[in-house]
Design an enzyme around this catalytic site. Structure first.
Site, PDB file in Angstrom:
ATOM      1  N   HIS A 195       0.800  -1.233   0.000  1.00 44.15           N
ATOM      2  CA  HIS A 195       0.000   0.000   0.000  1.00 44.15           C
ATOM      3  C   HIS A 195       0.829   1.278   0.000  1.00 44.15           C
ATOM      4  O   HIS A 195       0.278   2.369  -0.128  1.00 44.15           O
ATOM      5  CB  HIS A 195      -0.933   0.012   1.209  1.00 44.15           C
ATOM      6  N   ASP A 397       3.885   9.512  -0.906  1.00 42.76           N
ATOM      7  CA  ASP A 397       2.670   8.831  -0.441  1.00 42.76           C
ATOM      8  C   ASP A 397       2.317   7.729  -1.434  1.00 42.76           C
ATOM      9  O   ASP A 397       2.335   7.974  -2.648  1.00 42.76           O
ATOM     10  CB  ASP A 397       1.516   9.858  -0.392  1.00 42.76           C
TER      11      ASP A 397
HETATM   12  C1  GDG Z   1      -1.965   4.145   3.332  1.00 44.56           C
HETATM   13  C2  GDG Z   1      -0.921   4.766   2.387  1.00 44.56           C
HETATM   14  C3  GDG Z   1      -2.628   4.721   0.547  1.00 44.56           C
HETATM   15  C4  GDG Z   1      -8.360  10.888   7.767  1.00 44.56           C
HETATM   16  N1  GDG Z   1      -8.735  11.728   8.735  1.00 44.56           N
HETATM   17  C5  GDG Z   1      -9.940  11.353   9.145  1.00 44.56           C
HETATM   18  C6  GDG Z   1     -10.332  10.242   8.397  1.00 44.56           C
HETATM   19  N2  GDG Z   1      -9.328   9.973   7.561  1.00 44.56           N
HETATM   20  C7  GDG Z   1      -9.325   8.881   6.567  1.00 44.56           C
HETATM   21  C8  GDG Z   1      -9.492   9.422   5.177  1.00 44.56           C
HETATM   22  C9  GDG Z   1      -8.810   8.360   4.320  1.00 44.56           C
HETATM   23  C10 GDG Z   1      -7.772   7.768   5.264  1.00 44.56           C
HETATM   24  O1  GDG Z   1      -8.071   8.230   6.581  1.00 44.56           O
HETATM   25  C11 GDG Z   1      -6.350   8.216   4.929  1.00 44.56           C
HETATM   26  O2  GDG Z   1      -5.922   7.521   3.779  1.00 44.56           O
HETATM   27  P1  GDG Z   1      -4.625   7.931   2.961  1.00 44.56           P
HETATM   28  O3  GDG Z   1      -4.611   7.158   1.702  1.00 44.56           O
HETATM   29  O4  GDG Z   1      -4.668   9.398   2.723  1.00 44.56           O
HETATM   30  O5  GDG Z   1      -3.360   7.652   3.879  1.00 44.56           O
HETATM   31  P2  GDG Z   1      -2.732   6.441   4.811  1.00 44.56           P
HETATM   32  O6  GDG Z   1      -3.490   6.301   6.062  1.00 44.56           O
HETATM   33  O7  GDG Z   1      -1.302   6.823   4.972  1.00 44.56           O
HETATM   34  O8  GDG Z   1      -2.875   5.085   3.933  1.00 44.56           O
HETATM   35  C12 GDG Z   1      -1.620   5.589   1.311  1.00 44.56           C
HETATM   36  C13 GDG Z   1      -3.541   3.956   1.502  1.00 44.56           C
HETATM   37  O9  GDG Z   1      -2.782   3.252   2.503  1.00 44.56           O
HETATM   38  C14 GDG Z   1      -4.427   2.937   0.742  1.00 44.56           C
HETATM   39  O10 GDG Z   1      -3.667   2.014   0.032  1.00 44.56           O
HETATM   40  O11 GDG Z   1      -3.425   5.560  -0.252  1.00 44.56           O
HETATM   41  O12 GDG Z   1      -0.678   6.117   0.420  1.00 44.56           O
HETATM   42  O13 GDG Z   1       0.006   5.557   3.119  1.00 44.56           O
HETATM   43  O14 GDG Z   1      -9.716   7.360   3.951  1.00 44.56           O
HETATM   44  O15 GDG Z   1     -10.860   9.587   4.927  1.00 44.56           O
HETATM   45  N3  GDG Z   1     -11.519   9.624   8.560  1.00 44.56           N
HETATM   46  C15 GDG Z   1     -12.360  10.143   9.505  1.00 44.56           C
HETATM   47  N4  GDG Z   1     -12.024  11.196  10.303  1.00 44.56           N
HETATM   48  C16 GDG Z   1     -10.836  11.835  10.149  1.00 44.56           C
HETATM   49  O16 GDG Z   1     -10.557  12.788  10.884  1.00 44.56           O
HETATM   50  N5  GDG Z   1     -13.569   9.568   9.697  1.00 44.56           N
END
Ligand code: GDG
Length: 499
Positions: A195, A397
């Site tokens: 991921h 990322d």
């Molecule tokens: C890893 C990889 C890859 C965030 N703040 C709140 C909240 N979130 C949710 C968002 C989103 C998720 O968290 C964050 O996803 P990301 O993809 O931006 O980042 P990582 O956590 O680092 O994920 C990344 C991913 O895996 C999938 O393969 O894209 O590159 O690092 O869904 O909505 N949700 C809520 N409140 C918040 O304050 N409810």
């Protein structure tokens, strides 16, 4: 729509798709953990009598302590997952800490994000990583045996279960499972999805046991990454470190007479769900004549938060017309607070934001609103919908789902603008975003200005394209593409499939 496959699927991830907590009486209860991956994959596991192997987020009393069934009022995607479909990994805290905080978060996270100066190389924590991967592999083999016993009893000797291992916490597990399968004559197909980014050979070779990691992943038949660049880096590492024969046009490689497929499978989001949330979430932002620039991230040094805040300060310096007109709203979700780097980052953010707010605030306006915490998905969707600009500027990322969720929540009668780093996997496909290098602070400030001033027609055109692409390539499409790549077409696409 749930993809139906002809084989049971065993998903293996560091975390189970729900969290276990003890209530006041010490009884275990399931708690929903939100996320696109769980939403998309859990229905497939449920529909195909599969199993999910993972750590429950809590210390269990014993290996045999029973997992509770979902409660009657549980409406989450995992509510249909029976306790017999869950294989719970229990690891003593003394081993789990060096594995998780030490090796996963202290070594592989910075290394894979090409930040080797932050990575700690330790034989001790890597040894814990090996041992914990072995525990996951053993539980996976147990799940596989149960699965095969059922298939054999039903006469499906030709069906091979699909083992799908997730992410950098479990890079050694595939080869461990393969070894056990060979010794015990168990059949399965194995795949791995990474991921986060996969770094160039120059970075990967810094890790003293890089050969073991590469061989560990190559226990699979299919290795998936978000984008081609990570696939190419992986192929390159395997060729240079292990001497594998590599086909760079078809993304194939050979190890010990086996062919391994490497494929870019960019993850999507549950698009319709977010679009609906965008339509129905109540209005939260009450400020009149205020434009919001929104950031939403885990508080992680890879996400480029410090650069972003500094760039916003430059915007106010260079374009004072935005003073009292624009608010920068950053949600920073606490993450890995046991790790020193993350504690330091929190302090740096607190000080920086305090200084900027002190410098620019007026009696009725502060430039930065900062939440160090989590908000509900409903609130998040309202913020996405009602912000003028979303700023997604990680230094590196794997993909970044926030960029995609922002797009899904937009109301085309007044669409917002997405600013996106080219160093996120999403930066490669979401070309209609304003692409901005997070290291170039003046340019970030200028692009913030441009985004805030962008005419309606341009915002609409960009957003329409972005929405169309994300709707088509949603998370269900990702799961089907994955299964298709494993030669297990969903049966509505493949007339020859077993049912
Ligand atoms: C890893 C990889 C890859 C965030 N703040 C709140 C909240 N979130 C949710 C968002 C989103 C998720 O968290 C964050 O996803 P990301 O993809 O931006 O980042 P990582 O956590 O680092 O994920 C990344 C991913 O895996 C999938 O393969 O894209 O590159 O690092 O869904 O909505 N949700 C809520 N409140 C918040 O304050 N409810």
């Amino acid at each position: 729509m749930t993809s139906r496959i002809n084989s049971p699927m065993i998903v293996v991830s560091n975390r189970l798709p729900f969290i276990l907590k003890r209530n006041q009486d010490g009884v275990l209860e399931r708690h929903h953990s939100a996320g696109g991956l769980v939403t998309a994959v859990a229905p497939v596991v449920i529909a195909n009598r599969g199993t999910w192997v993972g750590w429950p987020g809590i210390q269990m009393n014993s290996e045999s302590e029973a997992i509770p069934e979902a409660s009657a009022d549980d409406k989450s995607p995992t509510s249909g997952l029976k306790s017999e479909q869950v294989e719970c990994v229990t690891v003593a805290k003394e081993l789990f800490d060096p594995y998780y905080n030490g090796c996963c978060n202290g070594t592989f996270w910075p290394l894979m994000h090409s930040m080797p100066d932050r990575a700690v190389f330790s034989a001790e924590t890597y040894d814990a990583y090996r041992k914990v991967n072995e525990v996951f592999a053993q539980r996976t083999v147990m799940a596989l045996k149960k699965c095969l016993a059922k298939l054999d009893a039903e006469g499906h000797m030709d069906v091979a279960p699909l083992v799908w291992i997730h992410d950098y916490q479990l890079m050694l597990a595939a080869t461990m499972v393969r070894r056990a399968c060979e010794e015990e004559g168990l059949r399965c197909k194995m795949s791995f999805f990474h991921h986060i980014p996969f770094p160039a050979w120059d970075i990967m070779r810094l890790f003293p046991w890089d050969d073991e990691i590469l061989e560990g992943i190559l226990g699979c038949d299919l290795v998936g990454f978000h984008i081609d660049d990570y696939c190419i880096n992986f192929l390159d590492c395997c060729q240079r470190r292990l001497g594998c024969r590599v086909d760079r046009t078809r993304f194939l490689l050979e190890l010990d007479g086996r062919t391994i497929h490497v494929k870019s499978l960019p993850i999507g989001i549950p698009y319709d769900h977010f679009a609906e949330m965008g339509r129905s979430a109540p209005k939260i932002l009450k400020e009149k004549n205020q434009k919001i620039i929104l950031g939403v991230d885990r508080l992680d040094y890879t996400k480029g938060l410090v650069n972003r805040v500094k760039a916003f300060e430059r915007l106010l310096e260079k374009h004072p017309e935005h003073v009292e007109k624009v608010t920068f709203f950053q949600v920073a979700v606490p993450s890995r607070q046991d790790v020193k780097e993350y504690q330091q980052l929190k302090e740096e953010m607190d000080q920086l934001i305090g200084r900027i707010n002190g410098r620019f605030s007026k009696p009725n306006w502060s430039p930065i609103r900062y939440i160090f915490g989590c908000i509900s998905q409903e609130q998040l969707s309202a913020f996405y919908r009602d912000s003028a600009v979303a700023i997604v500027t990680p230094l590196r990322d794997g993909m970044n789902l926030v960029a995609k969720e922002f797009v899904a929540c937009q109301d085309l009668s007044d669409p917002g603008v997405l600013m996106l780093s080219p160093f996120a996997g999403a930066g490669g496909t979401m070309q209609e975003a304003l692409i901005v290098n997070p290291y170039e602070l003046d340019d970030v400030a200028e692009k913030m200005h441009r985004a805030l001033e962008m005419p309606f027609d341009e915002r609409l055109l960009r957003m329409k394209h972005l929405q169309r692409r994300e709707k088509l390539n949603d998370v269900n499409f990702w799961v089907s593409s994955f299964l298709q790549a494993m030669g297990m077409l969903p049966c509505d696409l493949n007339n020859n499939a077993h049912n």
